[in-house]
Design a protein around this motif. Sequence first.
Motif, mmCIF file in Angstrom:
data_model
loop_
_atom_site.group_PDB
_atom_site.id
_atom_site.type_symbol
_atom_site.label_atom_id
_atom_site.label_comp_id
_atom_site.label_asym_id
_atom_site.label_seq_id
_atom_site.Cartn_x
_atom_site.Cartn_y
_atom_site.Cartn_z
ATOM 1 N N ARG A 86 0.871 -1.173 0.000
ATOM 2 C CA ARG A 86 0.000 0.000 0.000
ATOM 3 C C ARG A 86 0.908 1.224 0.000
ATOM 4 O O ARG A 86 1.756 1.368 0.877
ATOM 5 C CB ARG A 86 -0.889 -0.006 1.251
ATOM 6 N N SER B 68 -6.849 4.084 -3.786
ATOM 7 C CA SER B 68 -7.548 4.369 -2.541
ATOM 8 C C SER B 68 -7.172 5.770 -2.093
ATOM 9 O O SER B 68 -6.067 6.006 -1.599
ATOM 10 C CB SER B 68 -7.159 3.342 -1.458
ATOM 11 N N ARG C 195 -6.967 9.011 0.104
ATOM 12 C CA ARG C 195 -7.026 9.362 1.527
ATOM 13 C C ARG C 195 -6.894 10.875 1.655
ATOM 14 O O ARG C 195 -5.841 11.436 1.377
ATOM 15 C CB ARG C 195 -5.890 8.683 2.290
#
Length: 228
Positions: free
Chosen positions: A11, A159, A161
């Motif tokens: 990640r 993803s 954030r």
Amino acid sequence: MEESVSGFKIRGTWGDVVEHGERITRALRDAGVESDAFEQWDEWRPKAHERLSEDVNEKTAAQASVSEGQGEKAGKEPNEDLQTAGEKLSESYQKVDEGDNDGAVERWSESIGYVARAADSAGRKALRKVEDTVYRKVMTQLAPYYFDNELVSANIQKSARGEDEVTFIFEVNINDDDLKSKVSRRLGEYDDEVDRWHVDTEKETTTAEAAEGVEAPPSDPDSNFTTN
């Protein structure tokens, strides 16, 4: 990097994702893997100069398409098979006139086979067009980009954030357990031996530029690792 029964997951930034793919590719090569499946994986894995929503999207749609049928493998277009079917049918009538019933049935059967092959090829071509449109325009908005063959199964997704930070999740699994163990050991060795894994484009552009559509500076698409 996280390692589990489902694979090797990372990640991070686009540079982290590219590096993860490079390390696994090098580990597979070091383990002696040489095959079409390996070349397919090496082609699909994200590269430093690529963008997720364009390049990886296109490659994912291509590898996910319906496989070739017998006619396509033989290099024949549907109209070519239909023409051959007509010729076989004419030969069947000729065999009937000659009193060769067995030969007539054989040619008739071959004619039907070519008609079926032509229909199969045409159907696959049409389905690919639908699949490509549906996948690239719809499915990649809902699901991760993925790759799957007998050697490697992988998926990547974005993803976000916060408002500015973009994070990617990239998980790669080696489908053979023995080979997966070898790759795991090699990845551990890289952590011990390689002080710096160099990704060419990482210093030239931000994650958002490289991965998400802003024009990135030109660079060598090939990258490598160096040791100090």
